[in-house]
Design a protein around this motif. Structure first.
Motif, PDB file in Angstrom:
ATOM      1  N   LEU A  18       1.203  -1.159   0.048  1.00 26.64           N
ATOM      2  CA  LEU A  18      -0.207  -0.194   0.092  1.00 26.64           C
ATOM      3  C   LEU A  18       1.001   1.474   0.069  1.00 26.64           C
ATOM      4  O   LEU A  18       1.834   1.344   1.242  1.00 26.64           O
ATOM      5  N   ASP A  20      -0.103   4.404  -0.167  1.00 29.97           N
ATOM      6  CA  ASP A  20      -0.796   5.880   0.204  1.00 29.97           C
ATOM      7  C   ASP A  20      -0.186   6.183   1.379  1.00 29.97           C
ATOM      8  O   ASP A  20      -0.234   5.846   2.664  1.00 29.97           O
ATOM      9  N   PRO A  21       0.621   7.084   2.122  1.00 31.92           N
ATOM     10  CA  PRO A  21       1.228   7.731   2.937  1.00 31.92           C
ATOM     11  C   PRO A  21       0.639   8.327   4.324  1.00 31.92           C
ATOM     12  O   PRO A  21       0.927   7.472   5.325  1.00 31.92           O
ATOM     13  N   ASN A  22      -1.000   8.507   3.917  1.00 30.19           N
ATOM     14  CA  ASN A  22      -1.923   8.818   5.087  1.00 30.19           C
ATOM     15  C   ASN A  22      -1.996   7.125   5.566  1.00 30.19           C
ATOM     16  O   ASN A  22      -2.457   6.919   6.630  1.00 30.19           O
ATOM     17  N   ASP A  24      -0.134   4.062   6.073  1.00 31.46           N
ATOM     18  CA  ASP A  24       1.474   3.096   5.048  1.00 31.46           C
ATOM     19  C   ASP A  24       1.505   3.049   7.287  1.00 31.46           C
ATOM     20  O   ASP A  24       1.306   3.216   8.086  1.00 31.46           O
ATOM     21  N   TRP A 166     -14.290   5.058   2.557  1.00 31.84           N
ATOM     22  CA  TRP A 166     -14.628   4.755   1.012  1.00 31.84           C
ATOM     23  C   TRP A 166     -16.164   4.938   0.914  1.00 31.84           C
ATOM     24  O   TRP A 166     -16.928   4.586   1.473  1.00 31.84           O
ATOM     25  N   GLU A 174     -10.327  -1.686  -3.451  1.00 26.90           N
ATOM     26  CA  GLU A 174      -8.493  -2.129  -2.696  1.00 26.90           C
ATOM     27  C   GLU A 174      -7.973  -3.488  -2.403  1.00 26.90           C
ATOM     28  O   GLU A 174      -7.251  -3.676  -2.213  1.00 26.90           O
ATOM     29  N   ALA A 179      -4.173  -4.015  -0.938  1.00 25.68           N
ATOM     30  CA  ALA A 179      -3.594  -3.197  -0.500  1.00 25.68           C
ATOM     31  C   ALA A 179      -3.908  -3.139   1.117  1.00 25.68           C
ATOM     32  O   ALA A 179      -3.307  -2.841   2.129  1.00 25.68           O
TER      33      ALA A 179
END
Length: 223
Positions: A18, A20-22, A24, A166, A174, A179
């Motif tokens: 995954l 996405d830094p949001n 991690d 989401w 995802e 993810a």
């Protein structure tokens, strides 16, 4: 539309893939999941802001570390309270829906997770006033209620700024992309005293190949 099997009350554990830094190494508790979308809070993003700084009346009930957690990138100016009420509140074979009150609005009008009827004192079953079950002993706290209503029954409390959301079918996409791992939650996940280690701890307790993922280095180049 294809019927969506509810994952409410489960954990989404970010896979190493995954990007996405949001999210991690995020561990997300799903508070609501149905055909209309999904909503959850990230359990392992403590901030430097103390609960006493923004919600002083609830500070004494907040578990250690007594700080606000960043629940996700959506509506960072709204607050959600998630708490465990131990013993005798595990429900009857299903995961109750929180659709009537779990979705905070961007304007912060419903940040507490409980509909108006509950705030007026109407509760179902054996749920204490000011608390609405999401799954098992985990539930949402009405942050507009007097804290003393829950002081005697709460086992732990976390305050979250913002949430993860989401749209319809987005989370399912995802999951197909790899993810997230989906695993069972435990009440202790909400109140982990060492949230920075929660990602590894949740994976390590799995009885399958996911336990090996817990050893994945933070920097893949070191593998």
């Amino acid at each position: 539309m294809t019927e969506v099997s509810s994952l409410t009350g489960r954990l989404l554990v970010a896979t190493p893939a995954l990007a996405d830094p949001n999210f991690d190494r995020a561990v997300v508790l799903l508070l609501d999941h149905d055909e209309e979308g999904s909503l959850g809070v990230v359990l392992n993003r403590p901030t430097p802001v103390g609960v006493a700084d923004i919600l002083a009346p609830w500070a004494a009930l907040a578990g250690e570390p007594g700080v606000v957690f960043q629940g996700g990138p959506v509506s960072l100016d709204s607050a959600l309270g998630v708490a465990v009420v131990p013993g005798g509140l595990s429900g009857e074979g299903g995961i109750p829906s929180v659709d009537s009150g779990a979705r905070p609005h961007d304007d912060g009008a419903e940040v507490a997770g409980a509909p108006a009827a509950d705030r007026a004192g109407v509760q179902s079953g054996d749920e204490p006033l000011g608390w609405r079950r999401v799954h098992g002993a985990i539930g949402l706290v009405d942050l507009e209620a007097p804290p003393e209503l829950l002081a005697a029954v709460l086992g732990s409390l976390r305050i979250f700024a913002g949430y993860a959301g989401w749209g319809p079918g987005q989370l399912e996409d995802e999951l197909v992309e790899g993810a997230w791992y989906v695993v069972e939650s435990e009440p202790g996940d909400v109140s982990s005293p060492d949230p920075e280690q929660l990602w590894r701890a949740v994976l390590r307790r799995q009885r399958n190949e996911l336990a090996m993922v817990a050893t994945y280095p933070d920097d893949p180049s070191l593998n």
